[in-house]
Design an enzyme around this catalytic site. Structure first.
Site, PDB file in Angstrom:
ATOM      1  N   LYS A  95      14.744  25.063   8.206  1.00  0.00           N
ATOM      2  CA  LYS A  95      14.848  25.622   9.399  1.00  0.00           C
ATOM      3  C   LYS A  95      15.025  25.017  10.611  1.00  0.00           C
ATOM      4  CE  LYS A  95      14.519  30.572  10.956  1.00  0.00           C
ATOM      5  NZ  LYS A  95      14.200  31.700  10.899  1.00  0.00           N
TER       6      LYS A  95
ATOM      7  N   GLU B  64      11.581  46.929   3.544  1.00  0.00           N
ATOM      8  CA  GLU B  64      11.368  48.310   4.462  1.00  0.00           C
ATOM      9  C   GLU B  64      10.856  50.125   3.883  1.00  0.00           C
ATOM     10  OE1 GLU B  64      13.412  46.229   7.380  1.00  0.00           O
ATOM     11  OE2 GLU B  64      13.788  47.192   4.781  1.00  0.00           O
TER      12      GLU B  64
ATOM     13  N   ARG C 146      17.228  52.280   5.773  1.00  0.00           N
ATOM     14  CA  ARG C 146      16.984  51.685   4.672  1.00  0.00           C
ATOM     15  C   ARG C 146      16.281  52.362   4.102  1.00  0.00           C
ATOM     16  NH1 ARG C 146      19.085  45.931   4.956  1.00  0.00           N
ATOM     17  NH2 ARG C 146      17.405  45.278   3.311  1.00  0.00           N
TER      18      ARG C 146
END
Length: 659
Positions: free
Chosen positions: A310, A398, A426
Site C-alpha cells: 500500500k 458490521e 449493512r
C-alpha cells in the site's frame, strides 16, 4: 402499453466538463492513452514507464486535490495489467470498495478530468457506472465485488456471449474478510461460471488488518513449480478428454488433497473447489501479465493472489500506510502532510466520542468497545490504546459486530459499537433481530451521520434516522454540540437506561473548544427550547441547529419572530414540545441533516395529525435522491438546507400563520 418513465435517482448537478489534459512533456505515454485500447497498443516494454507516469500523476494531483492515495498507488501494476490483458469494457472488471481505482480512471479516458475528482459536478471518488462504461458496478462499500462479478459471469454463460466475456473481481485482503465475500465464494464454487477473483493482498484495510484470515493470508504460499505442473497437467487431461464439467470437482478435490499432503498446508480457497494461484509479487508487471494470460481462458472459478504494498512508489505512504489512506493535502516533494489547523480549533466529533468513551470506561468496568475495521476512523483507537483487552476490532463485519455486541450485552457488558452511518445499514437485520428484539443495552455510536462531503453518495449517512426511528424500543438521539454528545454518552451507559441507544453525529469538527466539562444525565425523550418566538416554530435535530440559528437571526431582521426547539431525540420524541407547538397554532419548519423521508419531519407530521393539530409543516432535509460528492457547504446549498434556504422557508411559513 406505455413506455415506462425513467426516474433519475441522483440529485442533479451541472457537470464539470473542464479538461486539463496530462502534460505531454511530463507524461509522454499517459497523455496519449484515451482508452485501454491505446494501452493495449503499446509494447510490453513500455508498460513500466506507464506505471511510473501514473504514480507521478497521482502524487501531483492528489497532493493538491485530496483523495484515497495509498490504495491506488499500490494497485498501479495490477491496473495496467488488467487493462492490457483483458478487452475492457467488453470484459468486465468489478472493483471492490474502489479506493484502489484511480489508476483505472486515468486509463479509461478520465485523466483530463481527474482534477475534478470528488468535487461537486466532477468525477466520483469511486467507480460509478453512470460516469463510465468501464465502471461496471457501483463501489464504495466493501465485499460486494465477488457477488456482483459472479452475477455477471453467470449472465455471460446464460447469454452465451461470443466471444466469451471475461469477468474479473478485484478484492482487497480486508474486504475478503467480510461475510458477503464468503457468501459469494461459496456460491461461485457451486455455480457454473468462469469468474476470476484477484485478491489484492497488502495486509491493510484502512487500519492494520485483524483476525485469523489475515494471519492465514500472510502465511499462505504455493510454489511456482507446483502451479506450473498443475497448469500443464490440466491442459493434458483436457486434451485427452479426461477433464470436463462432470468430473471437474472430483479431480480438483483429489488435486487439493495431494497438494495438502505434500506441502503440509491446507488452502481455504481450494477447499471450496476454487483454483488458487499465487501468491505472486503484485508489482512484478511482466509476471502478472504472463499469469493473467495463462489463466484467463481456464474454465471455472479461480483466484489469483497478489501481494502488494500500500502506497508503493511514495516512501512516506509505504512507511505509514494507514496515515496515507486519505491524507488530505501534502507536499509532493517532501511528503509532509499539510496541517488542517491549530490545536485551538474545535475537535472532531469522533475524537470527543473517543476521549469520552475512555473516560467513561475508567469508571464503568462493564463498558467495552467494538468497531468494524474503523478503529482510527471512529477514534475507537483511543480505547484500544488505553484498554486493549476491552476493545474489539472485528474487521469488515458490521453484522457480526452488532450480534457480537448483543452477546456481550446479554451477559452484563455495556458495548459501544462505533460504525459509520452508511456502513451500519449493512447490519440492519442484526440491529432488529439480535439487539432490539432482545431489548439489549447496546450503544450505537453512529459516526459520519448526515452529509459527509467529498466521498459522495455511497458514504452520506442520510438514512439512519428513518431506518432506526421505526424500531420498537430503540432510543435515537442526535447531539447539537460536543457537550450534548458527552452527556448522551454518559446517560447511555447508566444502568437505569434499558434497551438499545443510537447516538448519531457528523463527520468533522463541531463549534466548541471548552467541551471538557463534567458530564450529567439527560432526560430521555426531552428536547430543549433555545429561543422564544410567536410567528414560526422551528424544530431541529443535531448540529444542524447552528445553521438554523443563523437563519433565525436573518429572519428576525426581516421581522419574523421564531421559536427554536432542539428536539435532541427522534425516538422517543418530546411530546411536550410537540403539544406546545400544536397548541400555539404556529406554522412549523423541521430541519434535519438526514433524509426528509421518515425522519424528524415525518414524525412531527404524524404526531400532530394523530393528536388533532393542523399546523402547516414544512420539512427541510436531504431530498429523496442520492446526493453526489462536494463540500458539505455546497451540498447543503444544493439540498436547500443551508442558512439561506432555512431562512427563506421560515419567512414563507410565517405568512401561513393566520391561514
Amino acid at each position: 402499453m406505455t413506455e415506462q418513465q425513467h426516474i433519475d435517482p441522483i440529485l442533479h448537478v451541472e457537470p464539470d466538463l473542464s479538461e486539463h489534459a496530462p502534460d505531454s512533456a511530463r507524461y509522454p505515454l499517459l497523455s496519449k492513452i484515451e482508452s485501454p485500447a491505446d494501452l493495449r497498443g503499446l509494447g510490453a516494454e513500455q508498460l513500466p514507464e506507464v506505471c511510473q507516469e501514473i504514480r507521478d500523476f497521482l502524487i501531483q494531483s492528489l497532493s493538491a486535490n485530496p483523495g484515497h492515495f495509498a490504495s491506488s498507488m499500490g494497485a498501479v501494476e495490477l491496473t495496467v495489467a488488467l487493462h492490457y490483458v483483458f478487452n475492457t469494457p467488453y470484459d468486465r472488471i468489478v472493483w471492490d470498495v474502489g479506493h484502489q481505482a484511480y489508476g483505472h480512471k486515468l486509463l479509461t479516458g478520465r485523466a483530463g478530468r481527474f482534477h475534478t475528482n470528488r468535487r461537486l459536478g466532477g468525477l466520483s471518488g469511486f467507480p460509478n457506472p453512470m460516469e463510465s462504461e468501464y465502471d461496471t458496478f457501483a463501489a464504495g462499500h466493501a465485499s460486494n465485488s465477488i457477488s456482483a462479478a459472479l452475477g455477471m459471469s453467470v449472465a455471460a454463460e446464460l447469454n452465451k456471449d461470443e466471444p466469451r466475456r471475461q469477468v474479473v473481481a478485484v478484492i482487497g485482503d480486508a474486504s475478503i474478510s467480510g461475510g458477503l465475500a464468503f457468501e459469494g465464494l461459496n456460491n461461485a464454487a457451486n455455480t457454473k461460471n468462469n469468474l476470476l477473483i484477484i485478491l489484492n493482498d497488502n495486509d491493510m484495510s484502512i487500519d492494520r488488518n485483524v483476525g485469523s484470515l489475515n494471519s492465514y493470508l500472510a502465511h499462505l504460499t504455493t510454489s511456482k513449480a507446483y502451479n506450473s505442473v498443475r497448469y500443464k497437467t490440466y491442459h493434458a487431461l483436457k486434451r485427452l478428454g479426461l477433464f470436463n464439467d462432470k468430473n471437474r470437482g472430483r479431480v480438483l478435490r483429489f488435486n487439493n488433497s495431494l497438494k495438502s499432503l505434500i506441502s503440509k498446508e491446507q488452502n481455504i480457497f481450494e477447499g471450496l473447489n476454487i483454483r488458487y494461484f499465487g501468491p505472486f509479487d503484485g508489482h512484478d508487471l511482466p509476471r502478472i501479465i504472463r499469469v493473467l494470460n495463462d489463466i484467463k481462458d481456464m474454465e471455472g472459478p479461480r483466484i489469483l493472489h497478489l501481494r502488494t504494498v500500500k502506497g508503493c512508489g511514495f516512501k512516506p505512504a509505504e512507511e505509514h500506510p494507514a496515515k496515507w489512506h486519505a491524507p488530505g493535502k501534502f507536499d509532493p516533494d517532501s511528503g509532509e502532510i499539510v496541517s488542517s489547523g491549530s490545536s485551538e480549533q474545535p475537535p472532531k466529533f469522533q475524537d470527543v466520542f473517543g476521549e469520552t468513551l475512555v473516560e467513561l470506561a475508567r469508571e464503568n468496568k462493564d463498558i467495552v468497545g467494538i468497531t468494524a475495521a474503523m478503529s482510527s476512523g471512529t477514534s475507537m483507537s483511543m480505547l484500544q490504546e488505553a484498554m486493549p483487552e476491552r476493545t474489539f476490532d472485528v474487521g469488515i463485519s458490521e453484522g457480526h459486530a452488532v450480534t457480537f455486541a448483543g452477546g456481550l450485552a446479554k451477559d452484563g457488558k455495556r458495548p459501544f459499537v462505533a460504525i459509520y452511518s452508511s456502513f451500519l445499514q449493512r447490519a440492519y437485520d442484526h440491529i432488529i433481530h439480535d439487539v432490539a428484539l432482545n431489548s439489549l443495552p447496546v450503544v450505537f455510536a453512529i459516526d459520519r451521520a448526515g452529509l459527509v462531503g467529498e466521498d459522495g453518495a455511497t458514504h452520506h449517512g442520510v438514512n439512519d434516522l428513518n431506518y432506526l426511528g421505526n424500531i420498537p424500543g430503540m432510543t435515537v438521539a442526535a447531539p447539537r454540540n460536543e457537550i450534548w454528545l458527552r452527556n448522551l454518552l454518559y446517560t447511555s451507559q447508566l444502568p437505569t437506561l434499558a434497551g438499545p441507544v443510537a447516538i448519531r453525529y457528523p463527520r468533522g469538527a463541531g463549534e466548541m473548544t471548552d467541551w471538557r466539562r463534567p458530564m450529567k444525565e439527560v432526560a430521555i425523550g426531552r428536547g430543549e427550547r433555545l429561543t422564544e418566538g410567536t410567528d414560526v416554530a422551528v424544530l431541529s435535530l443535531g448540529p444542524i441547529a447552528s445553521e438554523v440559528s443563523k437563519a433565525i437571526e436573518d429572519a428576525r431582521r426581516q421581522g419574523v419572530s421564531v421559536a427554536h426547539y432542539d428536539m435532541v431525540f427522534l425516538r422517543p420524541i418530546d411530546e411536550d414540545i410537540l403539544r406546545e407547538v400544536g397548541e400555539s397554532g404556529m406554522p412549523v419548519v423541521t430541519v434535519e441533516d438526514a433524509s426528509i423521508k421518515g425522519g424528524l419531519g415525518s414524525a412531527t407530521i404524524e404526531w400532530l395529525n394523530d393528536h388533532g393539530y393542523h399546523n402547516p409543516v414544512r420539512r427541510i432535509g436531504i431530498p429523496d435522491k442520492f446526493v453526489p460528492q462536494g463540500t458539505v457547504a455546497q451540498l447543503r446549498h444544493l439540498c436547500g438546507m443551508d442558512a439561506e434556504a432555512i431562512c427563506k422557508a421560515i419567512v414563507e411559513s410565517s405568512t401561513l400563520r393566520n391561514c
